[in-house]
Design an enzyme around this catalytic site. Structure first.
Site, mmCIF file in Angstrom:
data_model
loop_
_atom_site.group_PDB
_atom_site.id
_atom_site.type_symbol
_atom_site.label_atom_id
_atom_site.label_comp_id
_atom_site.label_asym_id
_atom_site.label_seq_id
_atom_site.Cartn_x
_atom_site.Cartn_y
_atom_site.Cartn_z
ATOM 1 N N ASP A 29 53.158 -15.940 31.245
ATOM 2 C CA ASP A 29 52.446 -15.911 29.968
ATOM 3 C C ASP A 29 53.367 -15.295 28.915
ATOM 4 O O ASP A 29 54.042 -14.300 29.137
ATOM 5 C CB ASP A 29 51.157 -15.094 30.101
ATOM 6 C CG ASP A 29 50.213 -15.327 28.941
ATOM 7 O OD1 ASP A 29 49.128 -15.896 29.162
ATOM 8 O OD2 ASP A 29 50.550 -14.933 27.798
ATOM 9 N N GLY A 91 36.887 -16.291 25.105
ATOM 10 C CA GLY A 91 38.165 -16.090 24.441
ATOM 11 C C GLY A 91 39.204 -17.131 24.772
ATOM 12 O O GLY A 91 40.396 -16.902 24.579
ATOM 13 N N GLN A 92 38.762 -18.288 25.282
ATOM 14 C CA GLN A 92 39.748 -19.334 25.576
ATOM 15 C C GLN A 92 40.428 -19.788 24.290
ATOM 16 O O GLN A 92 39.758 -20.074 23.292
ATOM 17 C CB GLN A 92 39.088 -20.537 26.264
ATOM 18 C CG GLN A 92 40.094 -21.599 26.691
ATOM 19 C CD GLN A 92 39.456 -22.763 27.463
ATOM 20 O OE1 GLN A 92 38.241 -22.809 27.645
ATOM 21 N NE2 GLN A 92 40.307 -23.686 27.897
ATOM 22 N N HIS A 98 43.469 -23.412 32.761
ATOM 23 C CA HIS A 98 44.512 -22.566 33.344
ATOM 24 C C HIS A 98 43.892 -21.381 34.052
ATOM 25 O O HIS A 98 42.847 -20.878 33.651
ATOM 26 C CB HIS A 98 45.515 -22.088 32.287
ATOM 27 C CG HIS A 98 44.886 -21.485 31.072
ATOM 28 N ND1 HIS A 98 44.335 -22.249 30.073
ATOM 29 C CD2 HIS A 98 44.709 -20.186 30.707
ATOM 30 C CE1 HIS A 98 43.855 -21.462 29.128
ATOM 31 N NE2 HIS A 98 44.055 -20.204 29.487
HETATM 32 P P1 5GP Z 1 43.331 -18.284 27.148
HETATM 33 O O1 5GP Z 1 43.088 -17.263 26.081
HETATM 34 O O2 5GP Z 1 43.152 -19.691 26.644
HETATM 35 O O3 5GP Z 1 42.592 -18.012 28.428
HETATM 36 O O4 5GP Z 1 44.835 -18.102 27.561
HETATM 37 C C1 5GP Z 1 45.889 -18.752 26.935
HETATM 38 C C2 5GP Z 1 47.133 -17.994 27.300
HETATM 39 O O5 5GP Z 1 48.241 -18.797 26.966
HETATM 40 C C3 5GP Z 1 47.286 -16.660 26.549
HETATM 41 O O6 5GP Z 1 47.362 -15.607 27.480
HETATM 42 C C4 5GP Z 1 48.580 -16.856 25.768
HETATM 43 O O7 5GP Z 1 49.354 -15.690 25.707
HETATM 44 C C5 5GP Z 1 49.281 -17.972 26.529
HETATM 45 N N1 5GP Z 1 50.139 -18.794 25.714
HETATM 46 C C6 5GP Z 1 49.834 -19.345 24.506
HETATM 47 N N2 5GP Z 1 50.867 -20.063 24.043
HETATM 48 C C7 5GP Z 1 51.847 -19.969 24.984
HETATM 49 C C8 5GP Z 1 53.164 -20.502 25.061
HETATM 50 O O8 5GP Z 1 53.662 -21.211 24.176
HETATM 51 N N3 5GP Z 1 53.886 -20.193 26.164
HETATM 52 C C9 5GP Z 1 53.368 -19.411 27.176
HETATM 53 N N4 5GP Z 1 54.161 -19.169 28.230
HETATM 54 N N5 5GP Z 1 52.130 -18.898 27.137
HETATM 55 C C10 5GP Z 1 51.385 -19.173 26.042
#
Ligand code: 5GP
Length: 112
Positions: A29, A91-92, A98
């Site tokens: 991440d 918070g997605q 994922h």
């Molecule tokens: P969510 O909040 O949707 O459950 O998690 C999305 C995750 O994707 C977040 O923890 C965020 O830091 C990660 N993320 C967003 N953009 C990128 C990216 O460009 N590269 C990587 N490696 N992680 C990302």
């Protein structure tokens, strides 16, 4: 809809990839919330868990086994947490299913 994770799968933007097979990818991440913070994604762009279908049963099981394997490979012998944020209230932010793997420190419960 194309997301940033599609671009990572296609190598259009860089990521620290730790595991890949025909169906899945795992990478670090970019904004880690724990000493170890990895994401395991299907290559198929399912937007969120709520949109997974019975035909995805094997893929969903495979994602968990990949998470188990990757967690072991990076040395999370003391435990770890898997998180799937589904939708706005969770918070997605990236609408490509994922699994977060979080570890390397004690994790509080309940989460915020
Ligand atoms: P969510 O909040 O949707 O459950 O998690 C999305 C995750 O994707 C977040 O923890 C965020 O830091 C990660 N993320 C967003 N953009 C990128 C990216 O460009 N590269 C990587 N490696 N992680 C990302």
């Amino acid at each position: 809809m194309t997301t940033i994770f599609d671009k990572i799968i296609r190598r259009q933007i860089p990521a620290s990839i730790v595991y890949e097979d025909d169906l899945t990818l795992a990478f670090k991440d970019v904004n880690p919330q724990a000493p170890v913070h990895l994401l395991v994604i299907p290559k198929e762009p399912i937007p969120q868990l709520a949109q997974a279908e019975p035909s995805h049963q094997a893929l969903l099981g495979h994602l968990l086994l990949v998470a188990q394997r990757v967690a072991a490979e990076v040395g999370l012998t003391n435990g770890y947490r898997l998180v799937i944020n589904n939708g706005q209230d969770a918070g997605q932010t990236v609408f490509h299913l994922h699994i977060h793997i979080l570890g390397g420190r004690p994790l509080a419960w309940p989460p915020g």
